[in-house]
Design a protein around this motif. Structure first.
Motif, PDB file in Angstrom:
ATOM      1  N   GLY A   2     -68.275 -30.003  89.889  1.00 41.01           N
ATOM      2  CA  GLY A   2     -69.227 -30.443  88.881  1.00 41.01           C
ATOM      3  C   GLY A   2     -69.932 -29.252  88.271  1.00 41.01           C
ATOM      4  N   PHE A   3     -71.273 -29.284  88.291  1.00 37.86           N
ATOM      5  CA  PHE A   3     -72.073 -28.237  87.682  1.00 37.86           C
ATOM      6  C   PHE A   3     -72.703 -27.298  88.695  1.00 37.86           C
ATOM      7  CE2 PHE A   3     -72.355 -31.827  84.627  1.00 37.86           C
ATOM      8  CZ  PHE A   3     -71.680 -31.224  83.585  1.00 37.86           C
ATOM      9  N   GLY A   4     -72.150 -27.234  89.881  1.00 38.87           N
ATOM     10  CA  GLY A   4     -72.764 -26.375  90.889  1.00 38.87           C
ATOM     11  C   GLY A   4     -71.854 -26.135  92.063  1.00 38.87           C
ATOM     12  N   ARG A   5     -72.470 -25.739  93.163  1.00 37.56           N
ATOM     13  CA  ARG A   5     -71.739 -25.407  94.377  1.00 37.56           C
ATOM     14  C   ARG A   5     -72.356 -26.192  95.533  1.00 37.56           C
ATOM     15  NH1 ARG A   5     -72.380 -19.424  95.370  1.00 37.56           N
ATOM     16  NH2 ARG A   5     -74.243 -20.209  96.372  1.00 37.56           N
ATOM     17  N   TYR A   6     -71.587 -27.107  96.080  1.00 34.89           N
ATOM     18  CA  TYR A   6     -72.057 -27.903  97.210  1.00 34.89           C
ATOM     19  C   TYR A   6     -72.114 -27.038  98.464  1.00 34.89           C
ATOM     20  CZ  TYR A   6     -66.992 -28.189  97.912  1.00 34.89           C
ATOM     21  OH  TYR A   6     -65.667 -27.881  98.071  1.00 34.89           O
ATOM     22  N   ASP A   7     -72.810 -27.544  99.474  1.00 38.28           N
ATOM     23  CA  ASP A   7     -72.843 -26.832 100.755  1.00 38.28           C
ATOM     24  C   ASP A   7     -71.598 -27.153 101.573  1.00 38.28           C
ATOM     25  OD1 ASP A   7     -75.176 -25.283 100.482  1.00 38.28           O
ATOM     26  OD2 ASP A   7     -76.424 -27.011 100.945  1.00 38.28           O
ATOM     27  N   VAL A   8     -71.358 -28.432 101.854  1.00 41.56           N
ATOM     28  CA  VAL A   8     -70.174 -28.823 102.628  1.00 41.56           C
ATOM     29  C   VAL A   8     -69.621 -30.130 102.075  1.00 41.56           C
ATOM     30  CG1 VAL A   8     -69.290 -29.540 104.899  1.00 41.56           C
ATOM     31  CG2 VAL A   8     -70.994 -27.715 104.764  1.00 41.56           C
ATOM     32  N   ILE A   9     -68.302 -30.187 101.964  1.00 41.89           N
ATOM     33  CA  ILE A   9     -67.594 -31.434 101.643  1.00 41.89           C
ATOM     34  C   ILE A   9     -66.557 -31.650 102.741  1.00 41.89           C
ATOM     35  CG2 ILE A   9     -65.794 -32.421 100.174  1.00 41.89           C
ATOM     36  CD1 ILE A   9     -67.308 -31.775  97.763  1.00 41.89           C
ATOM     37  N   MET A  10     -66.452 -32.911 103.169  1.00 40.81           N
ATOM     38  CA  MET A  10     -65.418 -33.306 104.122  1.00 40.81           C
ATOM     39  C   MET A  10     -64.534 -34.343 103.423  1.00 40.81           C
ATOM     40  SD  MET A  10     -67.711 -33.556 107.608  1.00 40.81           S
ATOM     41  CE  MET A  10     -66.321 -33.987 108.658  1.00 40.81           C
ATOM     42  N   VAL A  11     -63.278 -33.974 103.226  1.00 39.59           N
ATOM     43  CA  VAL A  11     -62.319 -34.825 102.521  1.00 39.59           C
ATOM     44  C   VAL A  11     -61.310 -35.372 103.535  1.00 39.59           C
ATOM     45  CG1 VAL A  11     -60.661 -34.932 100.616  1.00 39.59           C
ATOM     46  CG2 VAL A  11     -62.489 -33.216 100.568  1.00 39.59           C
ATOM     47  N   PRO A  12     -61.171 -36.701 103.632  1.00 43.34           N
ATOM     48  CA  PRO A  12     -60.152 -37.231 104.548  1.00 43.34           C
ATOM     49  C   PRO A  12     -58.777 -36.679 104.180  1.00 43.34           C
ATOM     50  CG  PRO A  12     -61.543 -38.997 103.716  1.00 43.34           C
ATOM     51  CD  PRO A  12     -61.883 -37.762 102.928  1.00 43.34           C
ATOM     52  N   LYS A  13     -57.990 -36.307 105.179  1.00 44.17           N
ATOM     53  CA  LYS A  13     -56.680 -35.689 104.915  1.00 44.17           C
ATOM     54  C   LYS A  13     -55.711 -36.639 104.215  1.00 44.17           C
ATOM     55  CE  LYS A  13     -56.481 -31.774 107.913  1.00 44.17           C
ATOM     56  NZ  LYS A  13     -55.810 -31.068 108.987  1.00 44.17           N
ATOM     57  N   ASN A  14     -55.756 -37.913 104.537  1.00 42.08           N
ATOM     58  CA  ASN A  14     -54.863 -38.883 103.915  1.00 42.08           C
ATOM     59  C   ASN A  14     -55.733 -39.825 103.066  1.00 42.08           C
ATOM     60  OD1 ASN A  14     -52.989 -40.778 103.185  1.00 42.08           O
ATOM     61  ND2 ASN A  14     -52.203 -41.090 105.252  1.00 42.08           N
ATOM     62  N   ILE A  15     -56.035 -39.397 101.860  1.00 43.36           N
ATOM     63  CA  ILE A  15     -56.999 -40.118 101.017  1.00 43.36           C
ATOM     64  C   ILE A  15     -56.587 -41.569 100.777  1.00 43.36           C
ATOM     65  CG2 ILE A  15     -57.993 -40.240  98.693  1.00 43.36           C
ATOM     66  CD1 ILE A  15     -58.029 -37.153  98.733  1.00 43.36           C
ATOM     67  N   GLU A  16     -55.323 -41.794 100.444  1.00 42.37           N
ATOM     68  CA  GLU A  16     -54.889 -43.146 100.081  1.00 42.37           C
ATOM     69  C   GLU A  16     -54.957 -44.128 101.248  1.00 42.37           C
ATOM     70  OE1 GLU A  16     -52.643 -40.487  99.343  1.00 42.37           O
ATOM     71  OE2 GLU A  16     -53.591 -40.260  97.387  1.00 42.37           O
ATOM     72  N   ASN A  17     -54.622 -43.669 102.449  1.00 35.63           N
ATOM     73  CA  ASN A  17     -54.529 -44.578 103.594  1.00 35.63           C
ATOM     74  C   ASN A  17     -55.668 -44.444 104.593  1.00 35.63           C
ATOM     75  OD1 ASN A  17     -52.063 -45.649 102.667  1.00 35.63           O
ATOM     76  ND2 ASN A  17     -50.987 -43.868 103.467  1.00 35.63           N
ATOM     77  N   SER A  18     -56.561 -43.528 104.357  1.00 38.70           N
ATOM     78  CA  SER A  18     -57.628 -43.291 105.318  1.00 38.70           C
ATOM     79  C   SER A  18     -58.771 -44.286 105.163  1.00 38.70           C
ATOM     80  CB  SER A  18     -58.187 -41.877 105.147  1.00 38.70           C
ATOM     81  OG  SER A  18     -59.224 -41.657 106.079  1.00 38.70           O
ATOM     82  N   LYS A  19     -59.287 -44.704 106.279  1.00 34.35           N
ATOM     83  CA  LYS A  19     -60.485 -45.546 106.275  1.00 34.35           C
ATOM     84  C   LYS A  19     -61.740 -44.684 106.422  1.00 34.35           C
ATOM     85  CE  LYS A  19     -58.350 -49.782 107.732  1.00 34.35           C
ATOM     86  NZ  LYS A  19     -57.803 -50.098 106.455  1.00 34.35           N
ATOM     87  N   LEU A  20     -61.539 -43.378 106.592  1.00 37.18           N
ATOM     88  CA  LEU A  20     -62.664 -42.456 106.752  1.00 37.18           C
ATOM     89  C   LEU A  20     -63.355 -42.219 105.409  1.00 37.18           C
ATOM     90  CD1 LEU A  20     -60.959 -39.779 109.035  1.00 37.18           C
ATOM     91  CD2 LEU A  20     -62.692 -41.456 109.711  1.00 37.18           C
ATOM     92  N   PRO A  21     -64.669 -42.066 105.433  1.00 38.36           N
ATOM     93  CA  PRO A  21     -65.382 -41.749 104.195  1.00 38.36           C
ATOM     94  C   PRO A  21     -65.253 -40.259 103.866  1.00 38.36           C
ATOM     95  CG  PRO A  21     -66.923 -41.790 106.006  1.00 38.36           C
ATOM     96  CD  PRO A  21     -65.577 -42.223 106.565  1.00 38.36           C
ATOM     97  N   ALA A  22     -65.421 -39.928 102.602  1.00 37.39           N
ATOM     98  CA  ALA A  22     -65.587 -38.531 102.195  1.00 37.39           C
ATOM     99  C   ALA A  22     -67.088 -38.252 102.260  1.00 37.39           C
ATOM    100  CB  ALA A  22     -65.062 -38.324 100.776  1.00 37.39           C
ATOM    101  N   LEU A  23     -67.440 -37.036 102.641  1.00 41.77           N
ATOM    102  CA  LEU A  23     -68.844 -36.702 102.836  1.00 41.77           C
ATOM    103  C   LEU A  23     -69.241 -35.471 102.037  1.00 41.77           C
ATOM    104  CD1 LEU A  23     -68.811 -36.964 106.747  1.00 41.77           C
ATOM    105  CD2 LEU A  23     -69.361 -38.773 105.127  1.00 41.77           C
ATOM    106  N   ILE A  24     -70.413 -35.532 101.422  1.00 41.42           N
ATOM    107  CA  ILE A  24     -71.004 -34.365 100.764  1.00 41.42           C
ATOM    108  C   ILE A  24     -72.326 -34.094 101.453  1.00 41.42           C
ATOM    109  CG2 ILE A  24     -71.900 -33.385  98.616  1.00 41.42           C
ATOM    110  CD1 ILE A  24     -70.076 -35.322  97.095  1.00 41.42           C
ATOM    111  N   LEU A  25     -72.489 -32.866 101.935  1.00 39.96           N
ATOM    112  CA  LEU A  25     -73.704 -32.468 102.639  1.00 39.96           C
ATOM    113  C   LEU A  25     -74.405 -31.367 101.857  1.00 39.96           C
ATOM    114  CD1 LEU A  25     -71.715 -33.688 104.774  1.00 39.96           C
ATOM    115  CD2 LEU A  25     -72.792 -32.222 106.439  1.00 39.96           C
ATOM    116  N   GLU A  26     -75.687 -31.553 101.638  1.00 42.50           N
ATOM    117  CA  GLU A  26     -76.515 -30.539 100.969  1.00 42.50           C
ATOM    118  C   GLU A  26     -77.660 -30.178 101.906  1.00 42.50           C
ATOM    119  OE1 GLU A  26     -77.615 -27.762  98.292  1.00 42.50           O
ATOM    120  OE2 GLU A  26     -75.783 -28.961  98.204  1.00 42.50           O
ATOM    121  N   PHE A  27     -77.839 -28.882 102.140  1.00 44.53           N
ATOM    122  CA  PHE A  27     -78.858 -28.381 103.062  1.00 44.53           C
ATOM    123  C   PHE A  27     -80.004 -27.748 102.299  1.00 44.53           C
ATOM    124  CE2 PHE A  27     -74.695 -27.461 105.261  1.00 44.53           C
ATOM    125  CZ  PHE A  27     -74.706 -28.609 106.020  1.00 44.53           C
ATOM    126  N   LYS A  28     -81.226 -28.042 102.750  1.00 47.93           N
ATOM    127  CA  LYS A  28     -82.424 -27.457 102.149  1.00 47.93           C
ATOM    128  C   LYS A  28     -83.423 -27.134 103.244  1.00 47.93           C
ATOM    129  CE  LYS A  28     -82.076 -28.489  97.519  1.00 47.93           C
ATOM    130  NZ  LYS A  28     -81.519 -27.303  96.952  1.00 47.93           N
TER     131      LYS A  28
END
Length: 161
Positions: free
Chosen positions: A78-104
């Protein structure tokens, strides 16, 4: 990062499950039992060093999830730099959520509480459109979770959307 119990593993399980109460409990157990006040020392005008410490700490907790997730740190989206993103390895078949973490780290000249710092982190995720990379990779919007982490010394507060 072990504290004599399974707090670090429980924290990661709670993160993936979306259990904010458990996340906050376990992360504070870990920080209380593992951190030294010297680890997180910093002056208000130089909050970068403590934020880098917290960033590395939380990133280290995620290592065990490399089988299920692609874990990225400090990348542009997007318009910046996130701290951490966790992307499920098998996006189409995964029941795991994707996560965006921002630290302050709390900035006491701007924020009056950890709650305000969490809200600033969540606002940054939205305003900077950190979801962009995940959406482009095919993650559905409803499968993306946002977490704002607020730090003050050994105290941590996590909020999510």
């Amino acid at each position: 990062f072990m504290t004599g119990d399974d707090s670090s593993n429980e924290f990661i399980s709670a993160l993936i499950d979306g259990d904010l109460e458990a996340m906050n409990y376990y992360i504070n157990e870990v920080t209380l039992n593992v951190f030294s006040s010297f680890d997180v020392a910093g002056k208000d005008e130089s909050r970068i060093r403590p934020e880098n410490f917290y960033h590395g700490f939380v990133l280290g907790l995620m290592v065990d999830k490399r089988d299920d997730y692609i874990i990225k740190s400090n990348k542009e989206s997007g318009f910046g730099r996130y701290d951490v993103i966790m992307v499920p390895k098998n996006i189409e078949n995964s029941k795991l959520p994707a996560l965006i973490l921002e630290f302050k780290v709390i900035n006491s000249s701007i924020e009056k509480s950890l709650e305000e710092t969490v809200q600033a982190a969540l606002k940054q995720i939205k305003e900077k459109k950190y979801d962009t990379e995940l959406l482009k990779a095919g993650v559905k919007k409803e499968r993306i979770r946002h977490y704002g982490f607020a730090f003050e010394g050994k105290r941590v507060l996590i909020g999510g959307e």
